[in-house]
Write a protein that holds these residues in place. Sequence first.
Motif, PDB file in Angstrom:
ATOM      1  N   PRO A   1       0.790  -1.238   0.000  1.00 37.27           N
ATOM      2  CA  PRO A   1       0.000   0.000   0.000  1.00 37.27           C
ATOM      3  C   PRO A   1       0.822   1.288   0.000  1.00 37.27           C
ATOM      4  O   PRO A   1       0.441   2.265  -0.650  1.00 37.27           O
ATOM      5  CB  PRO A   1      -0.838  -0.129   1.277  1.00 37.27           C
ATOM      6  CG  PRO A   1      -1.029  -1.598   1.432  1.00 37.27           C
ATOM      7  CD  PRO A   1       0.289  -2.201   1.000  1.00 37.27           C
ATOM      8  N   GLN A   2       1.945   1.277   0.719  1.00 35.52           N
ATOM      9  CA  GLN A   2       2.756   2.495   0.798  1.00 35.52           C
ATOM     10  C   GLN A   2       3.455   2.807  -0.526  1.00 35.52           C
ATOM     11  O   GLN A   2       4.004   3.897  -0.703  1.00 35.52           O
ATOM     12  CB  GLN A   2       3.789   2.374   1.924  1.00 35.52           C
ATOM     13  CG  GLN A   2       4.872   1.338   1.680  1.00 35.52           C
ATOM     14  CD  GLN A   2       4.480  -0.069   2.108  1.00 35.52           C
ATOM     15  OE1 GLN A   2       3.302  -0.379   2.271  1.00 35.52           O
ATOM     16  NE2 GLN A   2       5.480  -0.920   2.317  1.00 35.52           N
ATOM     17  N   LYS A   3       3.419   1.872  -1.482  1.00 35.31           N
ATOM     18  CA  LYS A   3       4.084   2.070  -2.772  1.00 35.31           C
ATOM     19  C   LYS A   3       3.115   2.457  -3.880  1.00 35.31           C
ATOM     20  O   LYS A   3       3.485   2.463  -5.050  1.00 35.31           O
ATOM     21  CB  LYS A   3       4.848   0.798  -3.169  1.00 35.31           C
ATOM     22  CG  LYS A   3       6.047   0.490  -2.290  1.00 35.31           C
ATOM     23  CD  LYS A   3       6.830  -0.693  -2.842  1.00 35.31           C
ATOM     24  CE  LYS A   3       8.063  -0.986  -2.025  1.00 35.31           C
ATOM     25  NZ  LYS A   3       8.851  -2.128  -2.606  1.00 35.31           N
TER      26      LYS A   3
ATOM     27  N   LYS B   1      -4.884   3.443   0.207  1.00 35.39           N
ATOM     28  CA  LYS B   1      -4.737   4.418   1.292  1.00 35.39           C
ATOM     29  C   LYS B   1      -5.376   3.901   2.582  1.00 35.39           C
ATOM     30  O   LYS B   1      -4.811   4.033   3.672  1.00 35.39           O
ATOM     31  CB  LYS B   1      -5.363   5.755   0.876  1.00 35.39           C
ATOM     32  CG  LYS B   1      -4.530   6.537  -0.140  1.00 35.39           C
ATOM     33  CD  LYS B   1      -5.236   7.842  -0.518  1.00 35.39           C
ATOM     34  CE  LYS B   1      -4.317   8.756  -1.307  1.00 35.39           C
ATOM     35  NZ  LYS B   1      -3.195   9.270  -0.500  1.00 35.39           N
ATOM     36  N   ASP B   2      -6.563   3.308   2.455  1.00 40.28           N
ATOM     37  CA  ASP B   2      -7.225   2.741   3.632  1.00 40.28           C
ATOM     38  C   ASP B   2      -6.380   1.639   4.260  1.00 40.28           C
ATOM     39  O   ASP B   2      -6.218   1.568   5.485  1.00 40.28           O
ATOM     40  CB  ASP B   2      -8.590   2.167   3.246  1.00 40.28           C
ATOM     41  CG  ASP B   2      -9.637   3.237   3.024  1.00 40.28           C
ATOM     42  OD1 ASP B   2      -9.352   4.429   3.270  1.00 40.28           O
ATOM     43  OD2 ASP B   2     -10.749   2.878   2.593  1.00 40.28           O
ATOM     44  N   LEU B   3      -5.844   0.760   3.421  1.00 34.35           N
ATOM     45  CA  LEU B   3      -5.071  -0.367   3.932  1.00 34.35           C
ATOM     46  C   LEU B   3      -3.742   0.079   4.540  1.00 34.35           C
ATOM     47  O   LEU B   3      -3.282  -0.503   5.526  1.00 34.35           O
ATOM     48  CB  LEU B   3      -4.828  -1.388   2.813  1.00 34.35           C
ATOM     49  CG  LEU B   3      -6.084  -2.025   2.209  1.00 34.35           C
ATOM     50  CD1 LEU B   3      -5.695  -3.073   1.172  1.00 34.35           C
ATOM     51  CD2 LEU B   3      -6.966  -2.641   3.284  1.00 34.35           C
ATOM     52  N   GLU B   4      -3.155   1.115   3.971  1.00 41.14           N
ATOM     53  CA  GLU B   4      -1.927   1.658   4.558  1.00 41.14           C
ATOM     54  C   GLU B   4      -2.210   2.199   5.960  1.00 41.14           C
ATOM     55  O   GLU B   4      -1.435   1.961   6.901  1.00 41.14           O
ATOM     56  CB  GLU B   4      -1.355   2.759   3.678  1.00 41.14           C
ATOM     57  CG  GLU B   4      -0.042   3.321   4.213  1.00 41.14           C
ATOM     58  CD  GLU B   4       0.562   4.387   3.322  1.00 41.14           C
ATOM     59  OE1 GLU B   4       1.726   4.767   3.566  1.00 41.14           O
ATOM     60  OE2 GLU B   4      -0.117   4.856   2.389  1.00 41.14           O
ATOM     61  N   ASP B   5      -3.320   2.891   6.103  1.00 41.58           N
ATOM     62  CA  ASP B   5      -3.694   3.438   7.417  1.00 41.58           C
ATOM     63  C   ASP B   5      -3.926   2.328   8.440  1.00 41.58           C
ATOM     64  O   ASP B   5      -3.732   2.537   9.642  1.00 41.58           O
ATOM     65  CB  ASP B   5      -4.959   4.285   7.291  1.00 41.58           C
ATOM     66  CG  ASP B   5      -4.721   5.590   6.546  1.00 41.58           C
ATOM     67  OD1 ASP B   5      -3.543   5.995   6.417  1.00 41.58           O
ATOM     68  OD2 ASP B   5      -5.707   6.194   6.083  1.00 41.58           O
TER      69      ASP B   5
ATOM     70  N   PHE C   1      -0.246  -6.162   2.248  1.00 42.43           N
ATOM     71  CA  PHE C   1      -0.269  -5.912   0.809  1.00 42.43           C
ATOM     72  C   PHE C   1      -1.649  -6.214   0.233  1.00 42.43           C
ATOM     73  O   PHE C   1      -2.513  -6.781   0.912  1.00 42.43           O
ATOM     74  CB  PHE C   1       0.786  -6.750   0.069  1.00 42.43           C
ATOM     75  CG  PHE C   1       0.671  -8.239   0.280  1.00 42.43           C
ATOM     76  CD1 PHE C   1      -0.232  -9.006  -0.444  1.00 42.43           C
ATOM     77  CD2 PHE C   1       1.477  -8.898   1.210  1.00 42.43           C
ATOM     78  CE1 PHE C   1      -0.343 -10.374  -0.245  1.00 42.43           C
ATOM     79  CE2 PHE C   1       1.382 -10.265   1.409  1.00 42.43           C
ATOM     80  CZ  PHE C   1       0.464 -11.010   0.673  1.00 42.43           C
ATOM     81  N   ILE C   2      -1.836  -5.806  -1.018  1.00 42.97           N
ATOM     82  CA  ILE C   2      -2.997  -6.204  -1.808  1.00 42.97           C
ATOM     83  C   ILE C   2      -2.528  -7.305  -2.750  1.00 42.97           C
ATOM     84  O   ILE C   2      -1.558  -7.113  -3.498  1.00 42.97           O
ATOM     85  CB  ILE C   2      -3.559  -5.032  -2.634  1.00 42.97           C
ATOM     86  CG1 ILE C   2      -3.972  -3.873  -1.716  1.00 42.97           C
ATOM     87  CG2 ILE C   2      -4.741  -5.490  -3.486  1.00 42.97           C
ATOM     88  CD1 ILE C   2      -4.335  -2.603  -2.480  1.00 42.97           C
ATOM     89  N   ASP C   3      -3.183  -8.440  -2.706  1.00 43.27           N
ATOM     90  CA  ASP C   3      -2.873  -9.520  -3.632  1.00 43.27           C
ATOM     91  C   ASP C   3      -3.567  -9.224  -4.956  1.00 43.27           C
ATOM     92  O   ASP C   3      -4.794  -9.221  -5.042  1.00 43.27           O
ATOM     93  CB  ASP C   3      -3.361 -10.853  -3.050  1.00 43.27           C
ATOM     94  CG  ASP C   3      -3.182 -12.017  -4.017  1.00 43.27           C
ATOM     95  OD1 ASP C   3      -2.395 -11.879  -4.978  1.00 43.27           O
ATOM     96  OD2 ASP C   3      -3.825 -13.067  -3.801  1.00 43.27           O
ATOM     97  N   CYS C   4      -2.790  -8.967  -5.984  1.00 45.33           N
ATOM     98  CA  CYS C   4      -3.326  -8.658  -7.311  1.00 45.33           C
ATOM     99  C   CYS C   4      -3.279  -9.867  -8.238  1.00 45.33           C
ATOM    100  O   CYS C   4      -3.641  -9.759  -9.421  1.00 45.33           O
ATOM    101  CB  CYS C   4      -2.551  -7.492  -7.932  1.00 45.33           C
ATOM    102  SG  CYS C   4      -2.558  -5.977  -6.944  1.00 45.33           S
ATOM    103  N   GLN C   5      -2.760 -10.971  -7.741  1.00 40.70           N
ATOM    104  CA  GLN C   5      -2.737 -12.266  -8.420  1.00 40.70           C
ATOM    105  C   GLN C   5      -1.744 -12.319  -9.584  1.00 40.70           C
ATOM    106  O   GLN C   5      -0.697 -12.925  -9.463  1.00 40.70           O
ATOM    107  CB  GLN C   5      -4.139 -12.680  -8.860  1.00 40.70           C
ATOM    108  CG  GLN C   5      -5.102 -12.838  -7.688  1.00 40.70           C
ATOM    109  CD  GLN C   5      -6.482 -13.253  -8.098  1.00 40.70           C
ATOM    110  OE1 GLN C   5      -6.853 -13.247  -9.272  1.00 40.70           O
ATOM    111  NE2 GLN C   5      -7.299 -13.625  -7.116  1.00 40.70           N
TER     112      GLN C   5
ATOM    113  N   LEU D   1       0.183   1.393 -11.377  1.00 46.49           N
ATOM    114  CA  LEU D   1      -0.267   1.888 -10.081  1.00 46.49           C
ATOM    115  C   LEU D   1       0.686   1.508  -8.941  1.00 46.49           C
ATOM    116  O   LEU D   1       0.428   1.818  -7.779  1.00 46.49           O
ATOM    117  CB  LEU D   1      -1.666   1.352  -9.784  1.00 46.49           C
ATOM    118  CG  LEU D   1      -2.787   1.941 -10.655  1.00 46.49           C
ATOM    119  CD1 LEU D   1      -4.061   1.120 -10.514  1.00 46.49           C
ATOM    120  CD2 LEU D   1      -3.038   3.396 -10.278  1.00 46.49           C
ATOM    121  N   GLY D   2       1.783   0.833  -9.287  1.00 47.49           N
ATOM    122  CA  GLY D   2       2.783   0.512  -8.277  1.00 47.49           C
ATOM    123  C   GLY D   2       2.859  -0.946  -7.878  1.00 47.49           C
ATOM    124  O   GLY D   2       3.690  -1.313  -7.041  1.00 47.49           O
ATOM    125  N   ALA D   3       2.006  -1.786  -8.438  1.00 45.82           N
ATOM    126  CA  ALA D   3       2.063  -3.214  -8.115  1.00 45.82           C
ATOM    127  C   ALA D   3       3.320  -3.832  -8.707  1.00 45.82           C
ATOM    128  O   ALA D   3       3.845  -3.363  -9.716  1.00 45.82           O
ATOM    129  CB  ALA D   3       0.816  -3.930  -8.627  1.00 45.82           C
TER     130      ALA D   3
END
Length: 220
Positions: free
Chosen positions: A71-73, A180-184, A189-193, A202-204
């Motif tokens: 998220p921070q990336k 942003k929500d998840l960073e807070d 991380f977000i698993d984008c598969q 977007l930074g993934a």
Amino acid sequence: MKNKDTDIYFLTDLLEFPPADNANAEGLLAVGGDLSPERLLLAYKSGIFPWFNDDSLILWWSPDPRMVLFPQKIKISKSMRQIMSGTRFTLTRNRCFKEVMEACAEITRKGQEGTWITNSMKEAYLRLHELGFARSYEVWEDKELVGGLYGIDLGHVFCGESMFSKVTNASKYAFINLAKDLEDRNYKFIDCQVYTKHLASLGAEEISRKEFLELLKTKV
């Protein structure tokens, strides 16, 4: 049960999966089973997800490498920063999960025929939503649903399933707000598969399955 000719596991009624790192070169790990909430949650917690068409058995995947976003990336372009701070879009969360999933299933995607969001998948993820594990972000423009995303919330990792956009930048708006929500909330991380240019912009990034599984197990 393992098929000796293909090295693919055929699931039984037992609530279990083989280790994710047993997947073949394409990332396919197992076939069969069901889409019960218990099996789906076990799958995501084990680094596995379902992906199949209407006319096939349920296929379970754990690709290597794995696409993730820390998220921070998150990358926010100058034009998107203006949109994020403006009033064009409004965001809601978990207001219309079913509608978001339907829109994701119906959206036309380049190089893809049909959808993996089958009726059985819709029913299964709607049940997970009712249980509090599947969540959606909705993007509105002039009171019209124009974009959004949904996925599975494991409490420390968000497993993204799909997103859609009916107007330019709507899905980006949803995704950036999610990050942003998840960073807070200190999510890992977000698993984008799997890799897409859109997610990469977007930074993934891609990481090895081994690293992915290690991070998935780490909740602190």
